[in-house]
Structure formats: structure tokens, C-alpha cells
Design a protein around this motif. Structure first.
Motif: not given
Length: 387
Positions: A32, A35, A40, A44, A47
């Protein structure tokens, strides 16, 4: 105003990786921390499609957030350039800004394709919620108090460097146990802890950290330690006899009236990571800030002990910057902040009744240029909201 992400940001990457690593759903999931912008923007918000999570269930009632009669749209100058809210959000990959004054909305904006119902991951903002659950467990009589020994709740740490360390000292990041948080060093503790062999029947972070030596006297030296924030999550879960997600639901999400279930990333043992990665809506981030601003009350129910919020969000130890509380950062203006890498923050000005939430997908975990721009933005919002 200078933001308080300061030392946490300088230590970089502390919120997202290492320690007791998250559990990816697919073995080829990239870290993560690495990314791409496209990953992202999607990841995000979703998730749960990439990592295993537990649910923090909301209740039947939602605490309303009402638009204030006066809305703000601040402008400011930074680095020789004039900025608006829109230009700041576009330049720094901001997915959401929410400003609450006395519980009402002065400003609410979304970007990067995010919608009001979309969640966004918190990174280290989760640490501040974990410390708040310690307060709830003390209020419930499940933890004897801040001076209780850590080994009372994680007995596997007996005989280790954590002998004699108190709950308060963990919350101040001052256990005195030796820990290296250097993400550029592949032999650092934060890099090694997540890859350590798992001992049967033992949470992997407990297994790793009980082998660490004592370096300083407990309570004397601030040392940023993501592993210990995960330890605090284990401590709370052991003390209350339920998962952190269920406890957060019972103590905050349901009684305070969050609008949507949140989700909490878990480690390879299925334990929520006390140091990382709760996903919630922008307005629920604001409600977290408002809950703290209101002294940890949910209606007429005291979720936290009297005086807890004041103590947790004020300087308890010297961290080389403006000070550190119980997983909350102080700044020179008197605000306190929950901070996470890649641009996540809840900044609260208690004297002004003001909460400012920012969710972002910065191109780097942190950096002085990124933090300075956010500081300028926060200054402008604060000035407009209190004018």
C-alpha cells in the motif's frame, strides 16, 4: 500555524507498513506504500477489496450534521502563489475536506471522484481512535487505569522489556523498549516485525516485541513506535473481551450516531491493527473530531472518563516538536491532531469549536512541501471559520 504531523511525518511510512503487517486478499497485491495514483484513488476508497478487514457497525440513529447559514470558501497565498480550496484540492490530490464549527458544516468538498457515501482509509489516524478506546475501557472498568501494567493485559510480555511499563507510557510512545522505525533500513524493527516467524497461539507482533531489549527508563524518552500502537490495540481487545471493531461500534459508532459502517484493516492473525487503517466517510471523520471536542460524550452517556480528552490531547511528553499526548499530536497554535501519511488529518481547535478533516492521496507518504502546503491551507480555513 504549523501542523503537528511533524515528527510522525519525518519518521515517514510509520502508519502504513511494517510492524504487524496487514493481510492482503491476493498474494500479488503491491505494498500500500507503493500504490500508483490510480491505485490510490480506487484503493483508498475500497480497501476491503485489497485487504482483510473487520466491520465497525453503525447503529440505527445518525447524528445529523447541518449546513451552517454561513459557508466559507477561503483563499490564501503559499509559496508565492494564490490558492483556492479547489486549486489546493486538485494540486494535492485531496478527496475530501470537511469543516465543522460548533457541530455545523461550514465547508464540505469532495474530489478524485469520491462521493459522500465513500469511505477513505485513515492510515495513522487510527492510532488516535485506538487511544480513545483505551479511555473507554478505563471508563468501563475493563482497564484499571493509566498506571496499570501492560503485562496485566498482555501476559505474554511478562519477563520482557515491557515488565514495569504502564498503559500510559505506551500511549506516550515512551516504553523505553528499543525499537528502530527506519523504513530505509531493511534490518529495522519496523521492517522485520511483519516478517517474523509466527509462534503458535501468539499474536505475531506480541511474539516479536517481547524479544526486544530495554533501552531507556520507561516514561523518559519519546520514540515513535508503530509496533506499540498495534500492541495497544491487542491490549484493549484482551481487556474488553471483544474485537476492537466491535468495541468501537459499541462505544462510538452506535451511540454517537455514525452514518455508515466503518471497516478496520486486520493483521495476519485477524487482529485489528491498532496503529493503522480504519476506513470511514468524510462526515464520520468529522464526527470523530466532534466526539472528542464534546469531551467523549454520546448524548448524555460519558464514553470516556472525566478529563480524559483534555489529558489525551495535551502535551504529555517532549517529542522534539510541539508535544505529544496519547497518540495525538500537539501544535504550536494549541490545536491537536490525528495524523496519517499520504495526507490524512483531523485537526481540532478546542477553543474555537472547530474541526477540520482532510483526506488525501499525496504522491509521497510525506514531505516538508506537502506538510507546509497543508499548514497554509489549515491556517486559511481557521481564519475564515473564526472571522
Amino acid at each position: 500555524m504549523k501542523t503537528i504531523i511533524g515528527l510522525a511525518a519525518a519518521l515517514a511510512l510509520s502508519a502504513g507498513g511494517g510492524a504487524c503487517a496487514q493481510d492482503a486478499l491476493k498474494p500479488d497485491t503491491p505494498s500500500i506504500l507503493a500504490w500508483s495514483p490510480e491505485q490510490q484513488s480506487l484503493g483508498y476508497r475500497t480497501i476491503e477489496d485489497f485487504y482483510k478487514v473487520n466491520t465497525i457497525a453503525r447503529g440505527e440513529q445518525v447524528r445529523p450534521l447541518v449546513m451552517a447559514p454561513r459557508q466559507i470558501d477561503p483563499t490564501f497565498t503559499h509559496d508565492g502563489k494564490a490558492w483556492t480550496v479547489a486549486s489546493y484540492m486538485e494540486a494535492f490530490n485531496v478527496s475530501g475536506v470537511l469543516v465543522l464549527k460548533d457541530g455545523d458544516i461550514l465547508l464540505e468538498r469532495y474530489g478524485m471522484g469520491r462521493q459522500p457515501a465513500d469511505r477513505w482509509t485513515s492510515f495513522s489516524v487510527a492510532k488516535s481512535l485506538t487511544s480513545t478506546l483505551v479511555g473507554a475501557a478505563i471508563q468501563d472498568g475493563k482497564i484499571a487505569g493509566l498506571n496499570a501494567p501492560v503485562t496485566d493485559y498482555i501476559p505474554e510480555l511478562a519477563g520482557s522489556g515491557y515488565d514495569g511499563v504502564t498503559v500510559r507510557q505506551l500511549l506516550m510512545m515512551s516504553s523505553g523498549v528499543k525499537w528502530n522505525e527506519d523504513y530505509t533500513d531493511p534490518n529495522s524493527d519496523v521492517a522485520q516485525a511483519g516478517a517474523a516467524p509466527v509462534e503458535a497461539g501468539l499474536n505475531p507482533i506480541v511474539g516479536y516485541m517481547r524479544k526486544l531489549p530495554r533501552e531507556n527508563a520507561p516514561g523518559t524518552t519519546f520514540n515513535y513506535n508503530t509496533g506499540e500502537t498495534d500492541l495497544v490495540g491487542i491490549l484493549v481487545a484482551n481487556a474488553v473481551g471483544m474485537s476492537l471493531s466491535d468495541y468501537a461500534s459499541a462505544k462510538i459508532w452506535k451511540p454517537y450516531g455514525m452514518e455508515r459502517d466503518a471497516i478496520w484493516m486486520v493483521d495476519t492473525s485477524g487482529q485489528e491493527r491498532g496503529g493503522c487503517c480504519i476506513s470511514m466517510t468524510l462526515r464520520d471523520y468529522g464526527r470523530v473530531g466532534q466526539f472528542m471536542l464534546e469531551g467523549g460524550m454520546a448524548g448524555d452517556q460519558a464514553v470516556l472518563p472525566a478529563g480524559w480528552v483534555s489529558q489525551a490531547t495535551s502535551r504529555q511528553i517532549d517529542n522534539g516538536a510541539a508535544g505529544y499526548g496519547y497518540f495525538w499530536w500537539m501544535n504550536e497554535s494549541g490545536a491537536y491532531q490525528a495524523s496519517g501519511i499520504f495526507g490524512q488529518s483531523i485537526t481540532t481547535y478546542r477553543d474555537d469549536g472547530l474541526v477540520i478533516v482532510i483526506n488525501s492521496a499525496w504522491p509521497r507518504a510525506t514531505g516538508p512541501d506537502l506538510s507546509a502546503a497543508r499548514s497554509a491551507f489549515l491556517d486559511a480555513v481557521h481564519a475564515a471559520a473564526t472571522d
